[in-house]
Write a protein that holds these residues in place. Sequence first.
Motif: not given
Lengths: 254, 361
Positions: A196-200
Motif C-alpha cells: 500500500l505504501k508503495k502504491a501511495i
Amino acid sequence: MISECEIENLELVYKKPKTLTETPMHYCPGCGHGVINKVLMEVIDELNIQDKVVGAAPVGCSVFEYRYMDIDMIESPHGRASAVATGVKRVNPDLYVFSYQGDGDLAAIGTSETIHTVNRGENILMLFINNAIYGMTGGQMAPTTLIGQKTSTSPYGRTVKNSGFPINMTELISKLDGAYFVTRQAVHKPNGVRKLKKAIQKSFEHQKENKGTCFIEVISNCPAGWGMTPIKSNEWLEENLIKMYPLGDIKVPK
Amino acid sequence: MNMSYDKNVRLMKGNEALAEAAIRAEIDGYFGYPITPQSEILEYLSKNFNEEDGVVLQAESEIAAINMVFGAAGSGKRVMTSTSSPGMSLMLEGVSYIAAAQLPCLLVNISRGGPGLGTIQPSQADYFQSTKGGGHGDYRLIVLAPNSVQEMADFVFDAIYLAEKYRNPALILSDGTLGQMMEKVRLPEKGSLPKFIPDWAAKGKRKDKERNIILTSAVDPAVMENLNKELQKKYALLQSEVRYELNEIEDAQILIVAFGLSARICNKAQEIVKEKGVSVGLLRPITLYPFPSDTITKLSKKVQAILVVELNAGQMVEDVKLAVNGNCPVHFYGRMGGELPTPEEIYFELKKIIDEQSIEK
C-alpha cells in the motif's frame, strides 16, 4: 507510552512519522484505518510534501482523520470528497491533493462524484477504504456488503432480491479513460502494508506528471461492526472479502 | 470599494453582463451546471474566460459544483457558481457547509417559477430559501437583489467584496427576466477588488504555521454552540451593510415595498397612480439579508398603508409585517409560477386600498 527521545538513535528502527500528530486515534482496536492513516503520513514525510499537500476527509469512520494528520485538510460533506478535492486541485494545480473515503461515502452516496472525478482524469489520489459496512453509524449494510453478510440493516444476511449485488467499484473505475493507476491492496498483513505504501508513493509521484486519477482501494476490517475480535476479523477478511475483491494492480501506467 | 467603469456603454443580456463582471472581478474559478434560465453564464465564461486566469468547469451536477466551490474556496481562492431554483435546492447542503466553515464565495440564483420542476419564467419564490438560510442549521447568506442589467454586473463586485469582508457566502438573487433581458450597461473595470491570500486557507501547511483545517463538525455540543454564537455575532455585524432604494417617499400616503424585477414594475404603477393624485412611495430592498427592517418601521409610522408586491405567494411580506408591527395595514399582491403582474394590476390593488381605507387625495 515510550516517546522517541527515550530511545537512542542507534537503536531506533521504527518511529511514528512526524506528520502524524500526538492525538490518540478514535478508531476501534484492530481497525485498519489507523494503519492506513499512518502509511499515508509516512509517504508524505518521505516525499517531504507536507507544505504542498491538501486532503479531503469524508463523512464516516475517518471523519476525524484531520486530527491525526498534520497537514491542511478540508472535511467534506458525505460522498463529496472527490468533488471537494477537484475544487482544490483545479485552482491550485501545484498542490498534491488526495481524497480519503469509505465504501458508503465513495460507492453509495458519492457514486456520481466518484465516477465523474475519475472520468475527467482529475490529477488527484483517491483512497477508497472498503470494509463492507457502515462503521461510524453503527454497522449498517454498505454497497460493498457481501451476499449473506449480516449487518444491522440486513440482520438476516444481505439478499440479492432486496439489495442487489455488492458493487465492485474499483474494477468499474479502471474502465474509465481518466483512470491512470488503479490498484487494490489490504492492510491485514505487513507485506500488504508495504505494498500500500508503495502504491501511495507512486500515486503522488504520478500527480506531478498530470496523467490522470490514481485510485487505490484498501480492503480493511471492521471488528466492531462485524462483531468479531481483531484476529478473527482479519481471517474473515482473507476468506471472504478478498475472494470477492481480489488484491493487486488493476490498471498500471503503460 | 472604489469601482471604476468602462467608458463604453454596451447592450448586454443580464446573464452575460454578470458573467463578464465575474471575469473583471478576477475570479479564480467557476463551477456550474447548465439550467435554464441561467445557462448563458456558464456558456459566456466557457467562451471568454482566459485559461491562464483560472478554471471554468462544467460539473456533473449542482451537488458536485457546489462542493468544488467548497474545496476551492477552502483553499482561499475567489470562486463562484450559478444556477436556477431547482439547482439551488440541490446545492443547499453544500451551501450550509460553506456557511458553517465561513468561506467566502459568490452564489447566483437566476430563479424561476416553482415548486417542483416548475417553469423557466421569472419568479421570486426563492425568497424564503435565500434569506432564511435554505439548507440545514442556523446560517444566513448575504443576499443582494438586482433590478437591472447594470446591477447584475455591479452586484458581482459588491457580493464578492462583502463575502470576503465577512467570510460568508454571498448570493445574488435574480430572476429569469433579469437574466434574459438586454439593457444598456457600463461594465466595472478590473482591479476594483484587490486579492489577498487568507491565512486560514487550506493550501499546504507552512513550516512555521499551524495546520489549517476547514471544518464544520464538532463532537462537543458546547463547541458547536460557540461556532453558532460566532456566526450570530457576524450576522449582527452584517446589519450595518443594509442597502435599499427609496423613491418618492416624501409625503407618501401609501408605501410599496418590492424587490428586484417587481420593483421595476411597481415604478410604472407609481407613475399611473400619480396621475390620479395619490402619493405613493416605493422602498426597494437591495440587500434582502440584511433586511431594511428599521427603515420600514420608521416609514410605517408615516404612511397610511403598505402594499408588498412579489412574484410569489407572499414571502417578503412576512418580514415587512414583522418590521411594521401593526403600525399600519400591510397588503399583499403577488403573481406566481412565472407570471408577471402588469403595472395596471398593481394600480388596481392600490386603488382598492385607497377605497377600502378611504385614503384622501
